[in-house]
Design a protein around this motif. Structure first.
Motif, PDB file in Angstrom:
ATOM      1  N   LYS A   1      40.838  39.765  49.434  1.00 52.90           N
ATOM      2  CA  LYS A   1      39.423  39.440  49.187  1.00 52.90           C
ATOM      3  C   LYS A   1      39.183  39.252  47.691  1.00 52.90           C
ATOM      4  O   LYS A   1      38.509  38.293  47.275  1.00 52.90           O
ATOM      5  N   GLU A   2      39.721  40.134  46.884  1.00 51.28           N
ATOM      6  CA  GLU A   2      39.587  39.996  45.427  1.00 51.28           C
ATOM      7  C   GLU A   2      40.226  38.701  44.940  1.00 51.28           C
ATOM      8  O   GLU A   2      39.715  38.058  44.024  1.00 51.28           O
ATOM      9  N   GLN A   3      41.335  38.304  45.569  1.00 50.87           N
ATOM     10  CA  GLN A   3      41.985  37.046  45.179  1.00 50.87           C
ATOM     11  C   GLN A   3      41.099  35.850  45.501  1.00 50.87           C
ATOM     12  O   GLN A   3      40.997  34.927  44.693  1.00 50.87           O
ATOM     13  N   LEU A   4      40.468  35.854  46.667  1.00 50.58           N
ATOM     14  CA  LEU A   4      39.576  34.753  47.019  1.00 50.58           C
ATOM     15  C   LEU A   4      38.391  34.689  46.052  1.00 50.58           C
ATOM     16  O   LEU A   4      37.996  33.609  45.605  1.00 50.58           O
ATOM     17  N   PHE A   5      37.842  35.852  45.725  1.00 52.96           N
ATOM     18  CA  PHE A   5      36.727  35.889  44.769  1.00 52.96           C
ATOM     19  C   PHE A   5      37.196  35.406  43.391  1.00 52.96           C
ATOM     20  O   PHE A   5      36.479  34.675  42.713  1.00 52.96           O
ATOM     21  N   ALA A   6      38.407  35.804  42.997  1.00 50.34           N
ATOM     22  CA  ALA A   6      38.948  35.373  41.698  1.00 50.34           C
ATOM     23  C   ALA A   6      39.154  33.864  41.684  1.00 50.34           C
ATOM     24  O   ALA A   6      38.908  33.201  40.668  1.00 50.34           O
ATOM     25  N   TYR A   7      39.597  33.323  42.807  1.00 48.84           N
ATOM     26  CA  TYR A   7      39.779  31.867  42.934  1.00 48.84           C
ATOM     27  C   TYR A   7      38.439  31.165  42.731  1.00 48.84           C
ATOM     28  O   TYR A   7      38.340  30.192  41.977  1.00 48.84           O
ATOM     29  N   ILE A   8      37.412  31.660  43.392  1.00 50.07           N
ATOM     30  CA  ILE A   8      36.069  31.077  43.260  1.00 50.07           C
ATOM     31  C   ILE A   8      35.595  31.183  41.816  1.00 50.07           C
ATOM     32  O   ILE A   8      35.110  30.196  41.233  1.00 50.07           O
TER      33      ILE A   8
END
Length: 195
Positions: free
Chosen positions: A80-87
């Motif tokens: 989840k943190e990776q997806l948020f970081a991607y965004i």
């Protein structure tokens, strides 16, 4: 690295932001010569024509984007943190991670009907971006971060398209308001699919 290879790399590094900002068609070898302070003869020793240099510049821009993205994602501990970081990585198109804006969008829109080699390079990078996102989501499902009915490839495609579309809207309007809406919407969707 041999002297010739150093010079070739130097030319690519100087040319890449010019091609990404002006586009392949609008960039002249004179622009590159001015940026590198090299003669035409020296340029053609390393690149037989502008097309070959442009392809190398596309590869370089995509590699820079990918490296910076991987560095941002490596700081995140969960999927989840990776997806948020991607965004977050793509959330400010007016201050893009690569000079000139998103190379996939820039080169893709220019090359879709005119340059099959660059088109395939961009298409490969797009598939890679979607596979990266899909893999993050798959790991999140496996680690019980995301609901099992979340379809990784579908969500990755939608997320990728929304961010690219937001980038285009922000660059055209000169403000990030629409990208902020897209970022917020994507994060809400991720929260809704989180366990």
């Amino acid at each position: 690295m041999a002297k010739g290879e150093e010079t070739r790399q130097f030319i690519i590094e100087k040319a890449a932001p010019i091609f990404n900002t002006k586009g392949i068609a609008a960039t002249s070898m004179s622009d590159i010569m001015e940026a590198t302070k090299l003669s035409k003869g020296s340029m053609y020793v390393h690149f037989e024509n502008k097309e070959v240099l442009a392809c190398a510049a596309v590869d370089y821009n995509v590699k820079v984007l990918s490296s910076k993205l991987q560095a941002a994602l490596s700081k995140a501990k969960t999927s989840k943190e990776q997806l948020f970081a991607y965004i977050d990585f793509f959330s400010d198109p007016l201050q893009p991670p690569v000079m000139g804006g998103c190379p996939l969008l820039n080169f893709g829109t220019e090359a879709d009907d005119t340059n099959p080699i660059v088109k395939e390079k961009v298409n490969t990078a797009i598939r890679g971006g979607q596979q990266l996102l899909s893999g993050i989501i798959e790991n999140g499902i496996k680690n019980k971060e995301f609901k099992s009915d979340l379809v990784p490839a579908d969500f990755a495609t939608a997320m990728f398209a929304m961010l690219e579309g937001g980038h285009l809207m922000a660059r055209m309007s000169g403000n990030n308001a629409k990208m902020h809406i897209i970022s917020k919407t994507l994060k809400n969707l991720i929260d809704q699919n989180s366990i």
